[in-house]
Design a protein around this motif. Structure first.
Motif, PDB file in Angstrom:
ATOM      1  N   LYS A  56      33.737  37.817  29.880  1.00  0.00           N
ATOM      2  CA  LYS A  56      35.122  37.367  29.690  1.00  0.00           C
ATOM      3  C   LYS A  56      36.092  38.336  30.361  1.00  0.00           C
ATOM      4  CE  LYS A  56      34.171  35.093  25.248  1.00  0.00           C
ATOM      5  NZ  LYS A  56      34.421  35.160  23.780  1.00  0.00           N
ATOM      6  N   ARG A  57      35.864  39.638  30.135  1.00  0.00           N
ATOM      7  CA  ARG A  57      36.754  40.644  30.715  1.00  0.00           C
ATOM      8  C   ARG A  57      36.611  40.710  32.239  1.00  0.00           C
ATOM      9  NH1 ARG A  57      34.793  45.344  29.059  1.00  0.00           N
ATOM     10  NH2 ARG A  57      33.196  44.536  27.646  1.00  0.00           N
ATOM     11  N   LEU A  58      35.423  40.371  32.724  1.00  0.00           N
ATOM     12  CA  LEU A  58      35.169  40.427  34.162  1.00  0.00           C
ATOM     13  C   LEU A  58      36.059  39.465  34.947  1.00  0.00           C
ATOM     14  CD1 LEU A  58      33.423  41.645  36.421  1.00  0.00           C
ATOM     15  CD2 LEU A  58      31.739  39.826  35.984  1.00  0.00           C
ATOM     16  N   LYS A  59      36.456  38.368  34.328  1.00  0.00           N
ATOM     17  CA  LYS A  59      37.306  37.395  35.023  1.00  0.00           C
ATOM     18  C   LYS A  59      38.608  38.050  35.498  1.00  0.00           C
ATOM     19  CE  LYS A  59      35.470  33.397  32.503  1.00  0.00           C
ATOM     20  NZ  LYS A  59      35.765  32.303  31.538  1.00  0.00           N
ATOM     21  N   GLN A  60      39.197  38.874  34.641  1.00  0.00           N
ATOM     22  CA  GLN A  60      40.419  39.596  35.022  1.00  0.00           C
ATOM     23  C   GLN A  60      40.128  40.605  36.136  1.00  0.00           C
ATOM     24  OE1 GLN A  60      43.468  39.131  34.288  1.00  0.00           O
ATOM     25  NE2 GLN A  60      44.653  41.032  34.136  1.00  0.00           N
ATOM     26  N   GLN A  61      38.981  41.253  36.046  1.00  0.00           N
ATOM     27  CA  GLN A  61      38.612  42.233  37.064  1.00  0.00           C
ATOM     28  C   GLN A  61      38.426  41.561  38.430  1.00  0.00           C
ATOM     29  OE1 GLN A  61      38.960  45.326  37.068  1.00  0.00           O
ATOM     30  NE2 GLN A  61      37.075  46.523  37.250  1.00  0.00           N
ATOM     31  N   LEU A  62      37.833  40.385  38.439  1.00  0.00           N
ATOM     32  CA  LEU A  62      37.636  39.668  39.702  1.00  0.00           C
ATOM     33  C   LEU A  62      38.969  39.263  40.315  1.00  0.00           C
ATOM     34  CD1 LEU A  62      34.531  37.422  38.918  1.00  0.00           C
ATOM     35  CD2 LEU A  62      34.608  39.694  39.964  1.00  0.00           C
ATOM     36  N   ARG A  63      39.942  38.929  39.482  1.00  0.00           N
ATOM     37  CA  ARG A  63      41.286  38.645  40.003  1.00  0.00           C
ATOM     38  C   ARG A  63      41.875  39.899  40.645  1.00  0.00           C
ATOM     39  NH1 ARG A  63      41.547  34.947  35.474  1.00  0.00           N
ATOM     40  NH2 ARG A  63      42.296  36.546  34.038  1.00  0.00           N
ATOM     41  N   ARG A  64      41.581  41.039  40.045  1.00  0.00           N
ATOM     42  CA  ARG A  64      42.070  42.296  40.628  1.00  0.00           C
ATOM     43  C   ARG A  64      41.392  42.542  41.978  1.00  0.00           C
ATOM     44  NH1 ARG A  64      41.613  44.883  36.508  1.00  0.00           N
ATOM     45  NH2 ARG A  64      43.795  44.830  35.883  1.00  0.00           N
ATOM     46  N   TYR A  65      40.108  42.234  42.081  1.00  0.00           N
ATOM     47  CA  TYR A  65      39.416  42.406  43.360  1.00  0.00           C
ATOM     48  C   TYR A  65      39.995  41.483  44.424  1.00  0.00           C
ATOM     49  CZ  TYR A  65      35.896  45.037  40.738  1.00  0.00           C
ATOM     50  OH  TYR A  65      35.253  45.955  39.959  1.00  0.00           O
ATOM     51  N   ASP A  66      40.333  40.258  44.036  1.00  0.00           N
ATOM     52  CA  ASP A  66      40.997  39.349  44.978  1.00  0.00           C
ATOM     53  C   ASP A  66      42.315  39.952  45.453  1.00  0.00           C
ATOM     54  OD1 ASP A  66      39.002  37.399  44.812  1.00  0.00           O
ATOM     55  OD2 ASP A  66      39.983  36.368  43.134  1.00  0.00           O
ATOM     56  N   PHE A  67      43.050  40.494  44.518  1.00  0.00           N
ATOM     57  CA  PHE A  67      44.345  41.112  44.805  1.00  0.00           C
ATOM     58  C   PHE A  67      44.199  42.300  45.757  1.00  0.00           C
ATOM     59  CE2 PHE A  67      47.520  44.263  42.864  1.00  0.00           C
ATOM     60  CZ  PHE A  67      48.578  43.855  43.673  1.00  0.00           C
ATOM     61  N   MET A  68      43.117  43.075  45.573  1.00  0.00           N
ATOM     62  CA  MET A  68      42.899  44.279  46.368  1.00  0.00           C
ATOM     63  C   MET A  68      42.123  44.003  47.653  1.00  0.00           C
ATOM     64  SD  MET A  68      41.977  46.950  43.280  1.00  0.00           S
ATOM     65  CE  MET A  68      41.753  48.345  44.393  1.00  0.00           C
ATOM     66  N   GLY A  69      41.667  42.760  47.839  1.00  0.00           N
ATOM     67  CA  GLY A  69      40.921  42.426  49.055  1.00  0.00           C
ATOM     68  C   GLY A  69      39.494  42.911  49.046  1.00  0.00           C
ATOM     69  N   ILE A  70      38.892  43.036  47.857  1.00  0.00           N
ATOM     70  CA  ILE A  70      37.509  43.467  47.723  1.00  0.00           C
ATOM     71  C   ILE A  70      36.594  42.247  47.701  1.00  0.00           C
ATOM     72  CG2 ILE A  70      35.842  44.609  46.202  1.00  0.00           C
ATOM     73  CD1 ILE A  70      38.136  46.410  45.251  1.00  0.00           C
ATOM     74  N   ARG A  71      35.538  42.283  48.476  1.00  0.00           N
ATOM     75  CA  ARG A  71      34.625  41.142  48.588  1.00  0.00           C
ATOM     76  C   ARG A  71      33.584  41.182  47.465  1.00  0.00           C
ATOM     77  NH1 ARG A  71      29.775  39.853  52.159  1.00  0.00           N
ATOM     78  NH2 ARG A  71      29.814  37.582  52.392  1.00  0.00           N
ATOM     79  N   TYR A  72      33.287  40.018  46.914  1.00  0.00           N
ATOM     80  CA  TYR A  72      32.206  39.849  45.938  1.00  0.00           C
ATOM     81  C   TYR A  72      31.752  38.399  46.040  1.00  0.00           C
ATOM     82  CZ  TYR A  72      35.879  37.605  43.197  1.00  0.00           C
ATOM     83  OH  TYR A  72      36.893  36.774  42.796  1.00  0.00           O
ATOM     84  N   SER A  73      30.634  38.062  45.411  1.00  0.00           N
ATOM     85  CA  SER A  73      30.154  36.689  45.475  1.00  0.00           C
ATOM     86  C   SER A  73      31.051  35.782  44.641  1.00  0.00           C
ATOM     87  CB  SER A  73      28.719  36.583  44.957  1.00  0.00           C
ATOM     88  OG  SER A  73      28.334  35.222  44.886  1.00  0.00           O
ATOM     89  N   LYS A  74      31.497  34.689  45.245  1.00  0.00           N
ATOM     90  CA  LYS A  74      32.359  33.745  44.533  1.00  0.00           C
ATOM     91  C   LYS A  74      31.602  32.984  43.448  1.00  0.00           C
ATOM     92  CE  LYS A  74      35.929  34.928  46.884  1.00  0.00           C
ATOM     93  NZ  LYS A  74      36.980  35.750  46.247  1.00  0.00           N
ATOM     94  N   LYS A  75      30.275  33.135  43.417  1.00  0.00           N
ATOM     95  CA  LYS A  75      29.513  32.511  42.332  1.00  0.00           C
ATOM     96  C   LYS A  75      29.934  33.068  40.977  1.00  0.00           C
ATOM     97  CE  LYS A  75      25.388  31.585  45.137  1.00  0.00           C
ATOM     98  NZ  LYS A  75      23.959  31.876  45.328  1.00  0.00           N
ATOM     99  N   TYR A  76      30.412  34.303  40.955  1.00  0.00           N
ATOM    100  CA  TYR A  76      30.854  34.912  39.695  1.00  0.00           C
ATOM    101  C   TYR A  76      32.165  34.307  39.218  1.00  0.00           C
ATOM    102  CZ  TYR A  76      27.349  38.577  40.237  1.00  0.00           C
ATOM    103  OH  TYR A  76      26.170  39.266  40.346  1.00  0.00           O
ATOM    104  N   ALA A  77      32.928  33.741  40.122  1.00  0.00           N
ATOM    105  CA  ALA A  77      34.238  33.189  39.758  1.00  0.00           C
ATOM    106  C   ALA A  77      34.144  31.759  39.253  1.00  0.00           C
ATOM    107  CB  ALA A  77      35.169  33.256  40.971  1.00  0.00           C
ATOM    108  N   LEU A  78      32.947  31.167  39.309  1.00  0.00           N
ATOM    109  CA  LEU A  78      32.787  29.774  38.880  1.00  0.00           C
ATOM    110  C   LEU A  78      32.860  29.640  37.367  1.00  0.00           C
ATOM    111  CD1 LEU A  78      29.907  28.675  41.301  1.00  0.00           C
ATOM    112  CD2 LEU A  78      32.366  28.307  41.539  1.00  0.00           C
TER     113      LEU A  78
END
Length: 545
Positions: A523-545
């Motif tokens: 649950k908390r990771l969802k906010q962290q992934l938004r931060r990575y999007d904001f910072m331009g950090i690449r990760y697998s978009k499968k986690y954002a589903l």
């Protein structure tokens, strides 16, 4: 200054009494204790009007880190001040307090602990150490929204008491298989700092390339830093790409990276592989091998193959060479630890070497495992004479563990358990949990090593084996994630493989075991992934589903 801190403490106590348990911010790693305030208590960061106060010059790196982060991502200019003023509003106070003062605040005796209080008039981070203040800054950053809009920029109101579970919180990067430039290494260090890690294991040498300038032996970089090609695809590959690959760090660049890491309270542990994984050395100096008259080249295929991977001959010439190399390395790195590898040594070469067999007899050694132990003991004695301690992969247990060595357990936990029982410090990094070069998903988006290490495996890993007694468990210094780069060829690949498994690792190493919950982490990771999007950090978009 003491009077200012006392007044500030009284004001904080009065204001924090109104805190209640409102919805908690999504922080990673999860802090030890957190109380949340109302939205009306949020702290507003105002362009130029918000000041960052430091009580001590040693806190300047933390202040500058935050000021630069806000400028880069939110386009706001904050000012730094060293002038104490208890009446100042809209201020972020960074305060180094005495351990006794922190004890009165009922925080445990941990040098990396910090206390973070966010109120509408001020933010205050207190710690007995500059490192603790820096970790408080990383938490403060997570209290900001993962977006430059809408303004005004606000930090959520909280009161946090926090400290790490483990003293060693590490991450590794292999730059031998694929070379990464200084700018990216700095970015990698920033990623570790964001997640409150404090050790960077820099894998600088291997069969596939030597990456650090050694002035006494220039062929290590003119020859050993370059290979003429790499296999195509997963081993055994579909041919060779024939593309020359390589690079190395000058000693000036190494110093630059060390300083950059130190400003983020990260100790860099260099790794100089021996006696195996040495083909880059032997390509440059074949006389150090068991077959000195046969030509050698930097390895172009992955893995350890007895037919190709010669090893260092345990001769006086080799020991003199390695001592010269380590002397230059130890002069560069202030770290009290030097990693000497010690893994996957193809001992068939010693079996076929008349010199090695004679040495086994002369020294009264049992076999080639004993010869490896002799080699490591010799190197450890030299490193110890320079005031440093060696770290080695768990193969250094074979034939007898060197007296002061720290063991990094990668072939499962067996080596770590054995070392802890022998009262040696242990860093747990078992391949099936801590190797981030393996795939995150059963069907991957890109080429990876062949095993499967999903996010849940990393998060649910417990570094302290249940089989250890409480006394033995104290020797588990911490754990580390490893990123080997056979199939990781560029910075975007590194980020893809690192995130968000690095988040899971940070919580394993920092947060109390009792607070860990994978569903809550997700649950908390969802906010962290938004931060990575904001910072331009690449990760697998499968986690954002």
């Amino acid at each position: 200054m003491r009077a200012f801190i006392s007044i500030l403490s009284v004001l904080l106590c009065l204001q924090l009494n109104s805190f209640a348990q409102y919805p908690a911010p999504a922080l990673i790693p999860q802090p030890v204790e957190m109380k949340t305030g109302k939205a009306t208590d949020n702290f507003t960061i105002a362009n130029q009007r918000t000041q960052v106060f430091i009580s001590d010059s040693s806190l300047r790196p933390s202040a500058e880190f935050f000021i630069n982060f806000v400028k880069k991502h939110y386009f706001l200019e904050l000012t730094l001040t060293t002038l104490a003023d208890a009446n100042r509003k809209n201020v972020i106070n960074l305060i180094q307090e005495s351990p006794a003062s922190m004890a009165l605040a009922k925080t445990p005796d941990n040098p990396e602990r910090y206390k973070l209080d966010v109120l509408n008039v001020a933010v205050t981070i207190r710690s007995p150490s500059p490192a603790g203040v820096f970790y408080g800054i990383q938490t403060l950053i997570q209290l900001l929204p993962p977006s430059a809009k809408p303004l005004p920029l606000q930090a959520k109101a909280v009161s946090i008491t926090d400290y790490p579970r483990f003293a060693y919180r590490g991450m590794h990067l292999d730059v031998s298989r694929h070379f990464f430039n200084v700018d990216f290494v700095k970015k990698y260090i920033d990623y570790l700092a964001m997640h409150k890690l404090n050790y960077f294991h820099w894998h600088l040498t291997d069969d596939h390339g030597w990456r650090i300038e050694i002035k006494k032996y220039p062929r290590l970089t003119t020859v050993g830093a370059w290979r003429d090609g790499s296999i195509i695809g997963l081993y055994p590959g579909k041919g060779n790409d024939g593309i020359r690959h390589g690079g190395y760090y000058t000693q000036a660049e190494v110093k630059e990276v060390i300083k950059y890491a130190a400003d983020r309270y990260i100790t860099i542990i260099p790794e100089i592989e021996m006696p195996g994984h040495s083909m880059a050395v032997l390509a440059a100096y074949p006389e150090l091998s068991t077959t000195p008259k046969l030509p050698k080249k930097v390895a172009e295929t992955w893995g350890i193959f007895n037919k190709f991977n010669n090893v260092l001959l345990p001769s006086e010439q080799t020991f003199n060479f390695m001592e010269d190399v380590l002397t230059e390395v130890m002069a560069l790195f202030p770290s009290p630890y030097i990693h000497i590898g010690g893994d996957e040594c193809s001992k068939i070469w010693w079996k076929q070497s008349a010199f090695s067999q004679q040495l086994i007899k002369e020294k009264g050694l049992k076999d080639e495992n004993g010869l490896q132990s002799y080699f490591i003991h010799r190197i450890e004695k030299f490193v110890n004479s320079k005031g440093k301690t060696i770290i080695g992969w768990d193969e250094i247990l074979d034939g007898g563990l060197a007296p002061n060595a720290i063991v990094m357990s990668w072939r499962g936990e067996k080596g770590g358990i054995a070392a802890a029982k022998q009262k040696h410090k242990v860093i747990m990094t078992p391949e099936n949990f801590m190797y981030f070069n393996h795939s995150q998903f059963l069907k991957e988006d890109s080429l990876t090593a062949s095993r499967y290490v999903p996010l849940a495996n990393v998060y649910n890993y417990e570094p302290v084996p249940a089989i250890l007694t409480s006394a033995e468990a104290k020797y588990i210094w911490g754990a580390q994630g490893n990123l080997w780069t056979e199939y990781i060829t560029n910075p975007a690949n590194v980020e893809y493989m690192l995130f968000p498994r690095l988040d899971a690792l940070s919580e394993v190493l920092w947060s109390p075991k009792s607070k860990r919950s994978f569903p809550d982490f997700q649950k908390r990771l969802k906010q962290q992934l938004r931060r990575y999007d904001f910072m331009g950090i690449r990760y697998s978009k499968k986690y954002a589903l």
